[in-house]
Design a protein around this motif. Structure first.
Motif, mmCIF file in Angstrom:
data_model
loop_
_atom_site.group_PDB
_atom_site.id
_atom_site.type_symbol
_atom_site.label_atom_id
_atom_site.label_comp_id
_atom_site.label_asym_id
_atom_site.label_seq_id
_atom_site.Cartn_x
_atom_site.Cartn_y
_atom_site.Cartn_z
ATOM 1 N N UNK A 109 4.644 30.968 44.323
ATOM 2 C CA UNK A 109 3.788 31.731 43.413
ATOM 3 C C UNK A 109 4.578 32.416 42.311
ATOM 4 N N UNK A 110 5.901 32.512 42.485
ATOM 5 C CA UNK A 110 6.739 33.193 41.504
ATOM 6 C C UNK A 110 6.740 34.694 41.645
ATOM 7 N N UNK A 111 6.105 35.207 42.682
ATOM 8 C CA UNK A 111 5.997 36.659 42.835
ATOM 9 C C UNK A 111 6.946 37.286 43.814
ATOM 10 N N UNK A 112 7.996 36.542 44.251
ATOM 11 C CA UNK A 112 8.931 37.046 45.251
ATOM 12 C C UNK A 112 10.325 37.179 44.649
ATOM 13 N N UNK A 113 10.976 38.283 44.904
ATOM 14 C CA UNK A 113 12.334 38.520 44.396
ATOM 15 C C UNK A 113 13.316 37.514 44.973
ATOM 16 N N UNK A 114 14.210 37.025 44.141
ATOM 17 C CA UNK A 114 15.311 36.155 44.545
ATOM 18 C C UNK A 114 16.471 37.039 44.992
ATOM 19 N N UNK A 115 16.842 36.941 46.264
ATOM 20 C CA UNK A 115 17.886 37.791 46.835
ATOM 21 C C UNK A 115 19.175 37.019 47.114
ATOM 22 N N UNK A 116 19.354 35.892 46.451
ATOM 23 C CA UNK A 116 20.513 35.050 46.714
ATOM 24 C C UNK A 116 21.832 35.796 46.588
ATOM 25 N N UNK A 117 21.959 36.646 45.567
ATOM 26 C CA UNK A 117 23.215 37.347 45.323
ATOM 27 C C UNK A 117 23.533 38.372 46.405
ATOM 28 N N UNK A 118 22.615 38.611 47.314
ATOM 29 C CA UNK A 118 22.841 39.581 48.375
ATOM 30 C C UNK A 118 23.124 38.944 49.730
ATOM 31 N N UNK A 119 23.137 37.629 49.801
ATOM 32 C CA UNK A 119 23.332 36.954 51.090
ATOM 33 C C UNK A 119 24.671 37.322 51.725
ATOM 34 N N UNK A 120 25.735 37.321 50.929
ATOM 35 C CA UNK A 120 27.056 37.655 51.477
ATOM 36 C C UNK A 120 27.093 39.086 51.986
ATOM 37 N N UNK A 121 26.565 40.017 51.192
ATOM 38 C CA UNK A 121 26.545 41.414 51.605
ATOM 39 C C UNK A 121 25.760 41.604 52.900
ATOM 40 N N UNK A 122 24.729 40.816 53.076
ATOM 41 C CA UNK A 122 23.891 40.932 54.263
ATOM 42 C C UNK A 122 24.446 40.153 55.460
ATOM 43 N N UNK A 123 25.584 39.504 55.297
ATOM 44 C CA UNK A 123 26.177 38.753 56.412
ATOM 45 C C UNK A 123 25.469 37.446 56.680
ATOM 46 N N UNK A 124 25.005 36.794 55.639
ATOM 47 C CA UNK A 124 24.220 35.581 55.797
ATOM 48 C C UNK A 124 24.918 34.434 56.495
ATOM 49 N N UNK A 125 26.241 34.437 56.494
ATOM 50 C CA UNK A 125 26.964 33.366 57.170
ATOM 51 C C UNK A 125 26.725 33.341 58.668
ATOM 52 N N UNK A 126 26.226 34.434 59.216
ATOM 53 C CA UNK A 126 25.991 34.542 60.665
ATOM 54 C C UNK A 126 24.505 34.481 61.013
ATOM 55 N N UNK A 127 23.660 34.282 60.019
ATOM 56 C CA UNK A 127 22.224 34.236 60.286
ATOM 57 C C UNK A 127 21.866 33.026 61.151
ATOM 58 N N UNK A 128 20.850 33.165 61.977
ATOM 59 C CA UNK A 128 20.328 32.056 62.755
ATOM 60 C C UNK A 128 19.703 31.043 61.790
ATOM 61 N N UNK A 129 20.155 29.801 61.825
ATOM 62 C CA UNK A 129 19.685 28.820 60.838
ATOM 63 C C UNK A 129 18.169 28.659 60.787
ATOM 64 N N UNK A 130 17.514 28.670 61.944
ATOM 65 C CA UNK A 130 16.079 28.457 61.961
ATOM 66 C C UNK A 130 15.285 29.541 61.271
ATOM 67 N N UNK A 131 15.903 30.710 61.092
ATOM 68 C CA UNK A 131 15.261 31.785 60.330
ATOM 69 C C UNK A 131 15.724 31.775 58.882
ATOM 70 N N UNK A 132 17.002 31.486 58.650
ATOM 71 C CA UNK A 132 17.546 31.535 57.300
ATOM 72 C C UNK A 132 17.047 30.380 56.431
ATOM 73 N N UNK A 133 16.936 29.190 57.025
ATOM 74 C CA UNK A 133 16.575 28.012 56.248
ATOM 75 C C UNK A 133 15.191 28.100 55.607
ATOM 76 N N UNK A 134 14.166 28.559 56.325
ATOM 77 C CA UNK A 134 12.853 28.621 55.680
ATOM 78 C C UNK A 134 12.787 29.604 54.520
ATOM 79 N N UNK A 135 13.680 30.602 54.520
ATOM 80 C CA UNK A 135 13.682 31.585 53.446
ATOM 81 C C UNK A 135 14.454 31.142 52.225
#
Length: 422
Positions: A109-135
């Protein structure tokens, strides 16, 4: 579509970078000159106990002086349209909990903030893939993983002992061997309805296949691949070792009620299903065990669908920097550990899974979550589920239909639905 399957069973147990948000310093707590900030957070009914919510609210407000949280509980019925309307409005909440497989639909819809630049700060490398992938849509992270649950095998310890089975199977071959041994003398080796398509998806993923794949800007149903056909072949073999109906799912009849009769050795459910079983038959309390769905080899659990929730920030949030601070806290260690201990959900990072070690069911679920997957990341996937395409396909194969013919037909239906322009 309520993609988080944490409903009855589990509860009976529950953004252009941030440049668009403004550059977010290490702390975006409002200054005294900025004045007070009130943030609205939508959380779904039954996601958490009042205790989990109240502790987070108190801790966050104490550490973010001048910020007040208005945490509003939302109902699942009609939530899709409500979120869609909110994202298109000028008066959206600041943070919204959404089902993990709903992110693609909302991001489109274009109405959701893109948070890509925050993935590293949030520790995204350790996220469970089944939750991270759909987002993650087209390489951009719109949904931040929050919590998860997935299926395990629940078994009757007495029936296992009676059959001389001392250890849980670790591989598919062992699982078939054990289930065959259990399936005799009036005992069902396993109760597996013919339309439990989330379980089928796991077997397909284990074979290296998928339900649908993206090719350029188009989607293609993938049930007709050799890998997917091998997956339903294993499902058919396992399903035959019990009396599960071939033309219905785990809700018709409720599989917990079937298991509670005491003559079923195993079923596939979220761990919270044990609570429903014990409620139906209190004599089974303390007699239920859990193990991860076995994989093709002993070194890796079977693939599972990871149901759960992500957090999104609407573009229309009037306080995007402060909203990000809420997301960061909800996705952070303190909240994740508190939530996991109280709710027995799988936290969003693999490194947090140890907190579940005190619960046999939750611990088995956490092991399975390491091989978690998500449904195809298409905004139209909800329509595939609504039309019961995979369920009907499974019944046709299990009742004698040719797997190659039926899988080709089902794949074409999925292809047509996923490529329909809204």
């Amino acid at each position: 579509m309520r993609s988080r399957f944490l409903t009855a069973s589990a509860v009976l147990a529950l953004a252009a970078g941030l440049t668009a948000c403004g550059s977010t310093p290490e702390s975006t707590t409002p200054s005294a000159d900025a004045g007070p900030v009130k943030l609205t957070v939508w959380v779904m009914r039954d996601s958490f106990t009042d205790g989990v919510i109240s502790r987070f609210k108190s801790d966050f407000e104490a550490s973010h002086q001048g910020t007040t949280l208005d945490i509003q509980i939302q109902e699942w019925d009609g939530i899709g349209q409500k979120v869609t309307s909110a994202l298109a409005s000028n008066d959206a909440p600041d943070v919204i909990e959404v089902g993990n497989t709903q992110v693609a639909e909302y991001a489109a819809s274009g109405g959701v903030k893109d948070l890509t630049d925050k993935v590293t700060e949030l520790g995204g490398g350790d996220w469970i893939p089944g939750l991270a992938e759909p987002g993650k849509i087209d390489g951009r992270q719109f949904g931040i993983p929050w919590y998860a649950a997935n299926r395990v095998v629940i078994y009757n310890k007495d029936l296992f002992e009676k059959a001389g089975i001392a250890t849980a199977p670790k591989t598919r071959d062992e699982w078939i061997e054990v289930t065959t041994k259990l399936n005799k003398g009036g005992t069902q080796g396993i109760y597996l309805p013919g339309q439990n398509w989330y379980t089928l998806a796991g077997f397909i993923w284990d074979e290296g296949g998928d339900l649908a794949v993206r090719e350029g800007d188009q989607w293609k149903g993938a049930l007709d691949t050799p890998q997917a056909i091998a997956g339903i072949g294993f499902y058919q073999k396992l399903q035959a070792l019990g009396e599960g109906p071939r033309d219905s799912d785990e809700a018709k009849p409720p599989q917990a009620d079937v298991f509670a009769k005491g003559d079923v050795a195993q079923l596939i459910s979220s761990p919270g299903g044990a609570t429903a079983i014990e409620k139906a038959n209190p004599e089974l309390a303390g007699k239920l065990g859990f193990f991860p769905i076995p994989g093709k080899t002993a070194d890796k659990p079977g693939a599972v669908f990871t149901g759960g929730s992500d957090l999104i920030i609407p573009e229309a949030s009037k306080n995007p920097d402060a909203a990000y601070e809420v997301v960061k806290a909800l996705a952070g260690e303190k909240f994740q550990l508190d939530m996991a201990k109280e709710m027995s959900y799988v936290p969003n990072k693999a490194s947090f899974a140890g907190v579940l070690s005190g619960s046999e069911g939750a611990a088995a679920m956490a092991i399975g979550a390491t091989n978690g997957h998500a449904t195809p990341n298409s905004p139209n996937w909800a329509a595939v589920e609504a039309k019961n395409v995979i369920k009907e396909y499974m019944t046709k194969v299990l009742t004698g239909g040719d797997p190659a013919t039926e899988s080709a037909a089902a794949s074409q239906v999925i292809t047509d639905i996923l490529n329909t322009k809204s």
